[in-house]
Scaffold this active site. Structure first.
Site, PDB file in Angstrom:
ATOM      1  CG  ASP A   9      -1.766   1.289   1.464  1.00 27.34           C
ATOM      2  OD1 ASP A   9      -1.694   2.205   0.838  1.00 27.34           O
ATOM      3  OD2 ASP A   9      -2.175   1.358   2.617  1.00 27.34           O
ATOM      4  CE  LYS A  71      -1.805   7.002  -3.380  1.00 28.54           C
ATOM      5  NZ  LYS A  71      -2.117   6.046  -2.425  1.00 28.54           N
ATOM      6  CD  GLU A 148      -5.028   3.528  -2.208  1.00 31.33           C
ATOM      7  OE1 GLU A 148      -6.039   4.362  -1.849  1.00 31.33           O
ATOM      8  OE2 GLU A 148      -4.026   4.101  -2.747  1.00 31.33           O
ATOM      9  CG  ASP A 177      -8.706   5.021   2.520  1.00 32.77           C
ATOM     10  OD1 ASP A 177      -8.388   5.536   3.550  1.00 32.77           O
ATOM     11  OD2 ASP A 177      -8.005   4.236   1.421  1.00 32.77           O
TER      12      ASP A 177
END
Ligand code: AMP
Length: 629
Positions: A9, A71, A148, A177
């Site tokens: 992840d 990211k 994800e 999330d």
């Protein structure tokens, strides 16, 4: 044991790595003994590279030489410059992955060479590709990039099957999330070994960091009020405040009050000053209430995109460290009217799911399939600048769609396939992905050539578009290699904009369609007149001419109803006249009517050859390429 596939992840704030051992997904700790690898890279003044927790610790005091949240820049041209050396987001991410690989190898005692890496469901091709490249740079073979939320469900799906052996029932799951810097909501169906993402939405600038910041702001304000000292300009003090704020936030997830104590945080002429405040959960929740509210909109959007109602949601999974906050859990409970699932550690669940996908690929875990969705529709530009969708937003991937198109002009030998992504009705308002030409189409009247256009979206979300002339078998294609660079904001923006402009766009599309139809009808009428020559009576000839002229006149105006009506009149006139002409062929008499017989093939009579589709003839389904070349 070599050949094991790890699941990674690769997060905005933290990364986690996991592996399946004995059928169980287990998280591998870092060399520092923590299961979280902060996604932070620092460069010390002496040229040393600091990665993970050491980099995070010096981040605030050394901001110019520390890279955080890389990211967010994946798949963009963004470069990080340190000491005149430039690094791409892939290279920075590769450093994080390299650390993960090294630490995992040390812990496991065998080489780690293959990985499944997760990305947000809304990541575009280029962001996925960049993630894959980062893995390659780090010396990892990236077997699969998966979404994800899908990974989270994989983790739960496997648990479920191994726990109670129930694999026949389908459940609709909402994955909530909330991480350190981003918030994502996904709606997923799980059942019978199948994991299928139905819709996603989110806010890429909402996460635990914002909660920390609120505590920091409050502390700075209180300190200023008490001592009249502004801590903003003191980097070291800020670093300590940031750490203390995050710690206080974490404590307040378990306790109702916490003491924040930072001795010697500042000094003035009267001596050193200590920061010492009590923060209650109630006060903390008051400071951050609006952040909780901000979670609501994406959740609602994902629900409406999926076409489901609250009652259809069987389960809500909490993913991301920030879902440990009681206020977040309360919000979820009140929105969905049920207790959210927290059985799996919210920080670990994504990596654990990725490891399970790795085990599926290695053949260790069977009967698990993955399906994901596209975040934007894909299609091509057709005549009048209209965007014709082939793959609809939220379609499952991998997927493939084919439609037949034709030429818009007589003798047209070249068509341009302009590939786009977006939700607006007109091509110009959507994101261009690329274009290519299909040449050497045998000259034929417009509407006759059949050009098969196929969009192929693979499991990693990469697009292949091909066009084939059915007559010659000539084929051209492109792979969208350096495509969209669409950020989450852009995706969200495009979806919202499409809704805002829906009416206006629909009108423009309608206008385009009506004008297109009128042009085709005029063209057909003129052709017919030429072709029939002597076999058309002078009255009919005049009637047809009049109809054509009237339509041409009305096309000068913006009166769409009139254009449509005059097109219909022309079409009816033409129909009657040509029927008559063909009938007279049989009887040898010019002007003899034959009701009900029609030998003229009109474009509208063509049907789409979409796989499995038995749609009736409808010109909406039949795309026309603009004249080209
Ligand atoms: P992730 O990106 O999923 O690793 O989430 C990291 C975020 O979760 C950071 O902002 C952490 O401060 C936050 N976090 C971790 N544990 C807790 C906790 N017990 N209570 C509140 N926030 C937490």
């Amino acid at each position: 044991m070599a050949g094991k596939i790890v699941g990674i992840d690769l997060g905005t704030t933290n990364s986690v790595v996991s592996i399946v051992e004995g059928g169980e997904s287990v998280v591998i700790p870092s060399a520092e003994g923590d299961y979280l690898f902060p996604s932070v890279v620092g460069f010390s003044k002496t040229g040393e590279r600091l990665i993970g927790s050491v980099a995070k610790r010096q981040a605030v005091s050394n901001p110019d030489r520390t890279v955080i949240s890389i990211k967010r820049y994946m798949g963009t041209e963004h470069k990080v410059t340190i000491d005149d050396k430039q690094y791409s987001p892939q290279e920075i991410s590769a450093m994080i992955l390299q650390k993960i690989k090294t630490d995992a190898e040390a812990y496991l005692g065998f080489p780690v060479e293959q990985a499944v890496i997760t990305v947000p469901a809304y990541f575009s091709d280029s962001e996925r590709q960049a993630t894959k490249d980062a893995g390659t740079i780090a010396g990892l073979e990236v077997l699969r990039i998966i979404n994800e939320p899908t990974a989270s469900c994989m983790a739960y799906g496997l648990n479920k099957e191994s726990e109670n052996g129930d694999d026949g029932k389908t459940e609709t799951v909402l994955v909530w999330d909330l991480g350190g810097g981003t918030f994502d909501v996904s709606i997923v169906e799980i059942g019978g070994g199948l994991v299928e993402v139905k819709a996603t939405a989110g806010n890429s600038h909402l996460g635990g960091d914002d909660w920390d910041q609120r505590i920091m702001d409050w502390l700075i304000e209180e300190f200023k009020a008490k001592y009249n000292i502004d801590l903003h300009s003191d980097r070291l003090a800020m670093q300590r405040l940031k750490e203390a704020s995050e710690n206080a936030k974490i404590k307040l997830s378990a306790e109702t009050s916490t003491r924040i104590n930072l001795p010697f945080i500042a000094a003035d002429s009267t001596g050193p000053k200590h920061l010492d405040f009590e923060l209650t959960r109630v006060k903390f929740q008051a400071l951050t209430a609006d952040l909780i509210e901000q979670c609501e909109e994406p959740a609602k959007r994902a629900m409406s995109d999926s076409g489901l109602s609250i009652h259809d949601i069987n389960k809500v999974l909490l993913v991301g460290g920030s879902t440990r906050m009681p206020a977040v859990q309360d919000k979820v409970r009140s929105l969905f009217n049920k207790e959210p699932s927290r059985e799996i550690d919210p920080d670990k669940v994504v990596a654990m799911g990725a490891a399970i996908q790795g085990a599926v690929l290695a053949g260790e875990v069977k009967d698990m399939v993955l399906l994901d969705v596209t975040s934007l529709s894909l299609g091509i530009e057709t005549v009048g600048g209209v965007f014709t969708k082939l793959i609809e937003r939220n379609s499952h991937i991998p997927c493939s769609k084919t439609r037949i198109f034709t030429t818009a002009a007589d003798g047209q030998t070249i068509v341009e396939v302009h590939c786009l992504q977006g939700e607006r009705e007109l091509a110009a308002h959507n994101k261009s992905l690329g274009r290519f030409e299909l040449r050497n189409i045998p000259p034929a009247p417009r509407g006759v050539p059949q050009i098969e256009v196929t969009f192929d979206l693979d499991a990693n979300g990469i697009v292949n578009v091909s066009a084939k002339d059915m007559a010659t078998g000539n084929k051209q294609k492109i792979t969208i290699q350096s495509p969209t660079n669409l950020s989450r904001e852009e995706v969200d923006h495009m979806v919202k904009e499409a809704a805002v402009y829906a009416d206006e766009d629909a009108k423009r599309r309608e206008e385009s369609t009506i004008r297109n139809k009128a042009n085709i009808e005029i063209d057909t009428a003129e052709h017919t007149m030429r072709d029939l020559g002597e076999r058309i009576t002078p009255e009919h000839s005049r009637a047809l001419r009049d109809s054509i002229d009237r339509l041409r006149m009305s096309m000068q105006s913006f009166d769409l109803q009139k254009i449509a009506a005059d097109t219909k009149t022309l079409s009816d006139t033409l129909f009657a006249i040509s029927t008559d002409a063909y009938y007279s062929l049989e009887t040898g008499r010019v002007g003899a009517g034959a009701p009900g017989s029609s030998a003229l093939k009109r474009p509208e009579d063509r049907i789409e050859t979409d796989e499995g589709s038995e749609e009736p003839a409808d010109e909406e389904l039949f795309g026309w390429f603009d004249k080209k070349g």
